[in-house]
Design a protein around this motif. Structure first.
Motif, PDB file in Angstrom:
ATOM      1  N   HIS A   1       6.699   0.835  10.169  1.00 56.69           N
ATOM      2  CA  HIS A   1       7.966   0.348   9.617  1.00 56.69           C
ATOM      3  C   HIS A   1       7.809  -0.102   8.169  1.00 56.69           C
ATOM      4  CE1 HIS A   1      10.439   0.801  13.135  1.00 56.69           C
ATOM      5  NE2 HIS A   1       9.582   0.115  13.882  1.00 56.69           N
ATOM      6  N   ALA A   2       6.664  -0.686   7.839  1.00 63.96           N
ATOM      7  CA  ALA A   2       6.425  -1.075   6.452  1.00 63.96           C
ATOM      8  C   ALA A   2       6.404   0.152   5.553  1.00 63.96           C
ATOM      9  CB  ALA A   2       5.107  -1.844   6.340  1.00 63.96           C
ATOM     10  N   MET A   3       5.786   1.224   6.032  1.00 66.11           N
ATOM     11  CA  MET A   3       5.732   2.466   5.265  1.00 66.11           C
ATOM     12  C   MET A   3       7.133   3.053   5.091  1.00 66.11           C
ATOM     13  SD  MET A   3       3.645   5.980   6.184  1.00 66.11           S
ATOM     14  CE  MET A   3       4.618   6.233   7.684  1.00 66.11           C
ATOM     15  N   LYS A   4       7.927   3.050   6.155  1.00 67.04           N
ATOM     16  CA  LYS A   4       9.283   3.593   6.071  1.00 67.04           C
ATOM     17  C   LYS A   4      10.173   2.753   5.158  1.00 67.04           C
ATOM     18  CE  LYS A   4       9.531   6.038  10.509  1.00 67.04           C
ATOM     19  NZ  LYS A   4      10.246   6.116  11.812  1.00 67.04           N
ATOM     20  N   SER A   5      10.018   1.437   5.220  1.00 66.12           N
ATOM     21  CA  SER A   5      10.836   0.588   4.347  1.00 66.12           C
ATOM     22  C   SER A   5      10.431   0.776   2.888  1.00 66.12           C
ATOM     23  CB  SER A   5      10.718  -0.884   4.761  1.00 66.12           C
ATOM     24  OG  SER A   5       9.387  -1.356   4.667  1.00 66.12           O
ATOM     25  N   ALA A   6       9.130   0.975   2.627  1.00 70.92           N
ATOM     26  CA  ALA A   6       8.681   1.243   1.258  1.00 70.92           C
ATOM     27  C   ALA A   6       9.259   2.554   0.743  1.00 70.92           C
ATOM     28  CB  ALA A   6       7.153   1.285   1.208  1.00 70.92           C
ATOM     29  N   LYS A   7       9.256   3.554   1.585  1.00 70.57           N
ATOM     30  CA  LYS A   7       9.805   4.863   1.199  1.00 70.57           C
ATOM     31  C   LYS A   7      11.309   4.755   0.930  1.00 70.57           C
ATOM     32  CE  LYS A   7       9.769   9.709   2.673  1.00 70.57           C
ATOM     33  NZ  LYS A   7       8.961  10.161   1.532  1.00 70.57           N
ATOM     34  N   SER A   8      12.017   4.016   1.778  1.00 74.57           N
ATOM     35  CA  SER A   8      13.456   3.824   1.594  1.00 74.57           C
ATOM     36  C   SER A   8      13.753   3.104   0.284  1.00 74.57           C
ATOM     37  CB  SER A   8      14.038   3.032   2.769  1.00 74.57           C
ATOM     38  OG  SER A   8      15.380   2.673   2.525  1.00 74.57           O
TER      39      SER A   8
ATOM     40  N   VAL B   1      -5.647  -4.180  -2.410  1.00 76.08           N
ATOM     41  CA  VAL B   1      -4.372  -3.505  -2.693  1.00 76.08           C
ATOM     42  C   VAL B   1      -3.758  -4.033  -3.979  1.00 76.08           C
ATOM     43  CG1 VAL B   1      -1.985  -3.253  -1.883  1.00 76.08           C
ATOM     44  CG2 VAL B   1      -3.879  -2.804  -0.329  1.00 76.08           C
ATOM     45  N   VAL B   2      -3.837  -5.340  -4.211  1.00 74.91           N
ATOM     46  CA  VAL B   2      -3.309  -5.923  -5.451  1.00 74.91           C
ATOM     47  C   VAL B   2      -4.063  -5.361  -6.656  1.00 74.91           C
ATOM     48  CG1 VAL B   2      -3.082  -8.057  -6.779  1.00 74.91           C
ATOM     49  CG2 VAL B   2      -2.431  -8.016  -4.363  1.00 74.91           C
ATOM     50  N   LYS B   3      -5.379  -5.237  -6.532  1.00 69.19           N
ATOM     51  CA  LYS B   3      -6.181  -4.657  -7.608  1.00 69.19           C
ATOM     52  C   LYS B   3      -5.794  -3.202  -7.842  1.00 69.19           C
ATOM     53  CE  LYS B   3     -10.981  -3.876  -9.029  1.00 69.19           C
ATOM     54  NZ  LYS B   3     -12.414  -4.055  -8.651  1.00 69.19           N
ATOM     55  N   ASN B   4      -5.586  -2.478  -6.763  1.00 66.04           N
ATOM     56  CA  ASN B   4      -5.182  -1.076  -6.863  1.00 66.04           C
ATOM     57  C   ASN B   4      -3.819  -0.946  -7.526  1.00 66.04           C
ATOM     58  OD1 ASN B   4      -5.309   1.716  -6.476  1.00 66.04           O
ATOM     59  ND2 ASN B   4      -4.361   1.587  -4.460  1.00 66.04           N
ATOM     60  N   ALA B   5      -2.914  -1.872  -7.205  1.00 65.75           N
ATOM     61  CA  ALA B   5      -1.580  -1.853  -7.814  1.00 65.75           C
ATOM     62  C   ALA B   5      -1.675  -2.020  -9.326  1.00 65.75           C
ATOM     63  CB  ALA B   5      -0.724  -2.959  -7.213  1.00 65.75           C
ATOM     64  N   THR B   6      -2.532  -2.930  -9.764  1.00 67.62           N
ATOM     65  CA  THR B   6      -2.714  -3.152 -11.202  1.00 67.62           C
ATOM     66  C   THR B   6      -3.184  -1.877 -11.890  1.00 67.62           C
ATOM     67  OG1 THR B   6      -3.275  -5.469 -10.780  1.00 67.62           O
ATOM     68  CG2 THR B   6      -3.913  -4.565 -12.911  1.00 67.62           C
ATOM     69  N   GLN B   7      -4.099  -1.151 -11.252  1.00 66.29           N
ATOM     70  CA  GLN B   7      -4.599   0.098 -11.817  1.00 66.29           C
ATOM     71  C   GLN B   7      -3.520   1.176 -11.873  1.00 66.29           C
ATOM     72  OE1 GLN B   7      -7.874   0.780  -9.154  1.00 66.29           O
ATOM     73  NE2 GLN B   7      -9.289  -0.546 -10.292  1.00 66.29           N
ATOM     74  N   LYS B   8      -2.495   1.044 -11.015  1.00 63.68           N
ATOM     75  CA  LYS B   8      -1.380   2.005 -11.002  1.00 63.68           C
ATOM     76  C   LYS B   8      -0.197   1.497 -11.821  1.00 63.68           C
ATOM     77  CE  LYS B   8      -3.519   4.668  -8.033  1.00 63.68           C
ATOM     78  NZ  LYS B   8      -4.034   5.999  -8.403  1.00 63.68           N
ATOM     79  N   ASN B   9      -0.424   0.462 -12.624  1.00 63.91           N
ATOM     80  CA  ASN B   9       0.601  -0.117 -13.500  1.00 63.91           C
ATOM     81  C   ASN B   9       1.751  -0.752 -12.709  1.00 63.91           C
ATOM     82  OD1 ASN B   9       1.434  -0.832 -16.095  1.00 63.91           O
ATOM     83  ND2 ASN B   9       2.792   0.948 -16.257  1.00 63.91           N
ATOM     84  N   ILE B  10       1.399  -1.327 -11.558  1.00 65.59           N
ATOM     85  CA  ILE B  10       2.357  -2.104 -10.776  1.00 65.59           C
ATOM     86  C   ILE B  10       1.870  -3.547 -10.790  1.00 65.59           C
ATOM     87  CG2 ILE B  10       3.410  -2.479  -8.508  1.00 65.59           C
ATOM     88  CD1 ILE B  10       2.815   0.466  -7.884  1.00 65.59           C
ATOM     89  N   LYS B  11       2.676  -4.446 -11.305  1.00 67.05           N
ATOM     90  CA  LYS B  11       2.277  -5.853 -11.385  1.00 67.05           C
ATOM     91  C   LYS B  11       2.649  -6.562 -10.084  1.00 67.05           C
ATOM     92  CE  LYS B  11       4.561  -6.101 -15.258  1.00 67.05           C
ATOM     93  NZ  LYS B  11       5.255  -6.634 -16.459  1.00 67.05           N
ATOM     94  N   VAL B  12       1.668  -7.192  -9.452  1.00 64.57           N
ATOM     95  CA  VAL B  12       1.909  -7.975  -8.237  1.00 64.57           C
ATOM     96  C   VAL B  12       1.625  -9.439  -8.549  1.00 64.57           C
ATOM     97  CG1 VAL B  12       1.285  -8.367  -5.832  1.00 64.57           C
ATOM     98  CG2 VAL B  12       1.309  -6.029  -6.744  1.00 64.57           C
TER      99      VAL B  12
ATOM    100  N   ASP C   1       0.825  -1.201   0.000  1.00 61.61           N
ATOM    101  CA  ASP C   1       0.000   0.000   0.000  1.00 61.61           C
ATOM    102  C   ASP C   1       0.863   1.258   0.000  1.00 61.61           C
ATOM    103  OD1 ASP C   1      -2.730   1.275   0.378  1.00 61.61           O
ATOM    104  OD2 ASP C   1      -1.681   2.038   2.145  1.00 61.61           O
ATOM    105  N   SER C   2       1.911   1.263   0.814  1.00 60.01           N
ATOM    106  CA  SER C   2       2.798   2.423   0.883  1.00 60.01           C
ATOM    107  C   SER C   2       3.604   2.583  -0.404  1.00 60.01           C
ATOM    108  CB  SER C   2       3.743   2.295   2.086  1.00 60.01           C
ATOM    109  OG  SER C   2       3.023   2.306   3.295  1.00 60.01           O
ATOM    110  N   PHE C   3       4.019   1.470  -0.994  1.00 59.33           N
ATOM    111  CA  PHE C   3       4.775   1.538  -2.248  1.00 59.33           C
ATOM    112  C   PHE C   3       3.902   2.119  -3.361  1.00 59.33           C
ATOM    113  CE2 PHE C   3       6.474  -0.037  -6.226  1.00 59.33           C
ATOM    114  CZ  PHE C   3       7.840   0.171  -6.083  1.00 59.33           C
ATOM    115  N   ILE C   4       2.632   1.717  -3.396  1.00 62.78           N
ATOM    116  CA  ILE C   4       1.704   2.260  -4.393  1.00 62.78           C
ATOM    117  C   ILE C   4       1.567   3.769  -4.216  1.00 62.78           C
ATOM    118  CG2 ILE C   4      -0.715   2.284  -5.135  1.00 62.78           C
ATOM    119  CD1 ILE C   4      -0.772  -0.725  -4.349  1.00 62.78           C
TER     120      ILE C   4
ATOM    121  N   PHE D   1      11.870   2.834  -2.353  1.00 59.85           N
ATOM    122  CA  PHE D   1      11.466   3.638  -3.502  1.00 59.85           C
ATOM    123  C   PHE D   1      12.485   4.749  -3.777  1.00 59.85           C
ATOM    124  CE2 PHE D   1       9.050   6.541  -6.085  1.00 59.85           C
ATOM    125  CZ  PHE D   1       8.312   5.693  -6.890  1.00 59.85           C
ATOM    126  N   GLU D   2      12.872   5.465  -2.721  1.00 57.89           N
ATOM    127  CA  GLU D   2      13.797   6.584  -2.910  1.00 57.89           C
ATOM    128  C   GLU D   2      15.173   6.122  -3.363  1.00 57.89           C
ATOM    129  OE1 GLU D   2      13.762   8.708   0.763  1.00 57.89           O
ATOM    130  OE2 GLU D   2      11.918   9.815   0.283  1.00 57.89           O
TER     131      GLU D   2
END
Length: 523
Positions: free
Chosen positions: A493-500, A119-130, A19-22, A502-503
């Motif tokens: 922590h999941a949000m922070k690791s996603a941000k790390s 979240v998986v469905k949302n990822a697909t809509q954002k062009n992220i394949k899960v 969710d945070s990565f999306i 990604f950046e």
């Protein structure tokens, strides 16, 4: 150019990470595209081990209105309950969903499973394949600039990055539960425990915190007739949660801590005690009609568990200020731990950890009332102090305990360890972690789990080198952050690791470091 991420584990940490990565990808639409493989050994994605299908007697210790799998959606679980009654009411007919109720853990697991699919469905809509893979990851090796994740079904997944989001990892298996007179390393799922334990057999539970209480309640509620003996090394029993709500602290918050750390780069136990004391006074300034409780410092283990629970149940009928203050530390607990003096960390774990956990990780009144009734009936007994378990081949297991210099031995049909994730990762039921540790590709953390860079969540090797593309979040990082099992902490922590991730890998100019001395997999 597309980057590939492998996430090992498909529970709450993985869900919050996705969710945070999306969100990061949505805020940076020009960044590289991504394919994310999620490997989960359980049947379903979302619940993980902690919230998998289990007995309805296994309940949360956080109120339904206060829990969410998403950083930006407080109270999402409660909203889901009232938006989707058709999904759960038939399965849990005895549960009434109010903000202050304590939901069955498998019901929260249903919410996580439903949320994962969204979240998986949302990822697909954002062009992220899960890509979801039901398998057990057993190894991760570096091959050139990539990482290869191997599964127990001989599937190899090559990716640029790997996030280990393994969640709660049980102790290594001791015996098959089907073996006559077994020693069992993990009580979950408790619904299976109640199936293979014969109802008339005496049972020993090693440990006296949440998982032990879950096991006792499940056994008795499913009709177990034999005695159940609970062994607590410290002699402490969890406190019982009062009626108080959330409390906005004056001292135990990020703003005050920023100011404090600007002047004091390290914190002592005395500093933390002072902050807690000041916030407790502030609580009663804000709530002058709430009753104060006398808590001896340092607290002592109760002489009588029965009297202790009776007192706790009486106090839990009203707001408990000290609980409101302690629970508020979730927002900053890793910052306190990271800044704490090394010698004070060692002293705290050696002398005060059991006390802290009994106060901090509380149980709902309904479980307290159940345990009290079992004790009064004589079916459940508590024993405090050091104990050891022994079992010769073909014999029944024995728990030996030293009482006033005399060793007392008791024989049981089953001995069940309910002690949570082991501090030593080599003693865990994870072939993946054992393989990485044995090669030196990851380093055990002094206080539990594995060592990571606490800013980036990148894993470090036994030589102290940082893996460029291997990350960890969740229970594996417990030694770095001290307390990682509460849902709001998991999400943070999941949000922070996603941000790390990604950046470092999707938008930043990221120069590769020199080659790490880690094991190479055969291509």
């Amino acid at each position: 150019m597309e980057k590939v991420i492998t996430v090992v584990g498909g529970g709450a940490t993985a869900l919050s990470f996705l969710d945070s990565f999306i969100t990061e990808k949505t805020n940076n639409p020009e960044s590289q595209s991504a394919t994310i493989y999620v490997i989960e050994k359980q049947d379903y994605f979302g619940p993980g081990v902690a919230y998998n299908e289990d007995s309805a007697s296994n309940i949360l210790n956080t109120k339904a209105g206060y829990i969410s799998a998403f950083a930006n959606k407080p109270g999402d679980f409660f909203d889901w309950l009232h938006s989707n009654p058709d999904l759960w009411e038939d399965r849990f007919p005895g549960y009434s969903a109010t903000e202050d109720s304590y939901a069955p853990r498998p019901l929260f697991g249903m919410y996580l499973q439903h949320s994962f699919a969204k979240v998986v469905k949302n990822a697909t809509q954002k062009n992220i394949k899960v890509v979801q893979i039901n398998a057990e990851a057993v190894d991760v090796s570096k091959v050139g600039k990539s990482y290869v994740t191997k599964t127990s079904c001989s599937l190899n997944i090559t990716s640029d990055l790997v996030l280990m989001a393994c969640g709660t990892i049980p102790n290594s298996k001791i015996e098959s539960p089907a073996t006559l007179g077994s020693v069992v390393s993990n009580p979950y799922p408790v619904c299976k425990l109640t199936k293979y334990v014969k109802k008339e057999q005496p049972i020993a539970i090693i440990g006296a915190r949440l998982s032990a209480i879950d096991a006792v309640v499940a056994l008795v509620e499913e009709g177990h007739e034999g005695e159940i003996h609970v062994y607590s090394r410290s002699g402490f029993f969890p406190s019982i949660r009062g009626t108080q709500g959330r409390f906005a602290t004056k001292y135990l918050n990020n703003e005050y801590l920023d100011t404090f750390l600007a002047e004091n780069p390290v914190i002592s136990l005395d500093d933390i005690i002072t902050m807690v004391s000041k916030d407790l006074e502030y609580y009663f300034e804000c709530n002058p009609d709430h009753e104060r409780e006398e808590i001896p410092l340092p607290p002592k283990a109760p002489n009588s568990i029965e009297e202790f629970i009776e007192h706790e149940l009486a106090m839990a009928k009203k707001p408990r200020g000290w609980q409101a203050v302690l629970y508020s530390t979730n927002a900053i607990i890793e910052r306190l731990w990271l800044a704490l003096k090394q010698e004070d960390k060692e002293k705290f774990l050696a002398e005060y950890f059991a006390t802290f956990m009994s106060y901090r990780v509380s149980i709902p009144s309904e479980n307290g009332e159940r345990i009290l009734n079992y004790i009064k009936s004589g079916q459940v007994k508590f024993f405090s102090g050091d104990s050891r378990v022994s079992k010769e081949y073909g014999s029944m297991p024995v728990v030996a305990q030293n009482v006033d210099g005399e060793e007392i031995q008791r024989e049981y049909g089953y001995v069940v360890y309910a002690t949570g994730s082991p501090k030593d990762p080599m003693k865990s039921d994870s072939k993946l972690i054992r393989n990485l540790v044995s090669r030196g590709d990851v380093q055990p953390q002094q206080f539990g789990g594995i060592e990571i860079d606490t800013d980036t969540y990148q894993v470090t090797t036994s030589t102290g080198a940082i893996h460029e593309g291997l990350y960890a979040s969740g229970e594996l990082t417990v030694g770095n952050f001290f307390f990682t099992s509460a849902m709001d902490i998991i999400v943070r922590h999941a949000m922070k690791s996603a941000k790390s991730i990604f950046e470092q890998n999707f938008i930043a100019s990221h120069e590769p470091s020199e080659e790490l001395p880690v094991s190479q997999a055969n291509g």
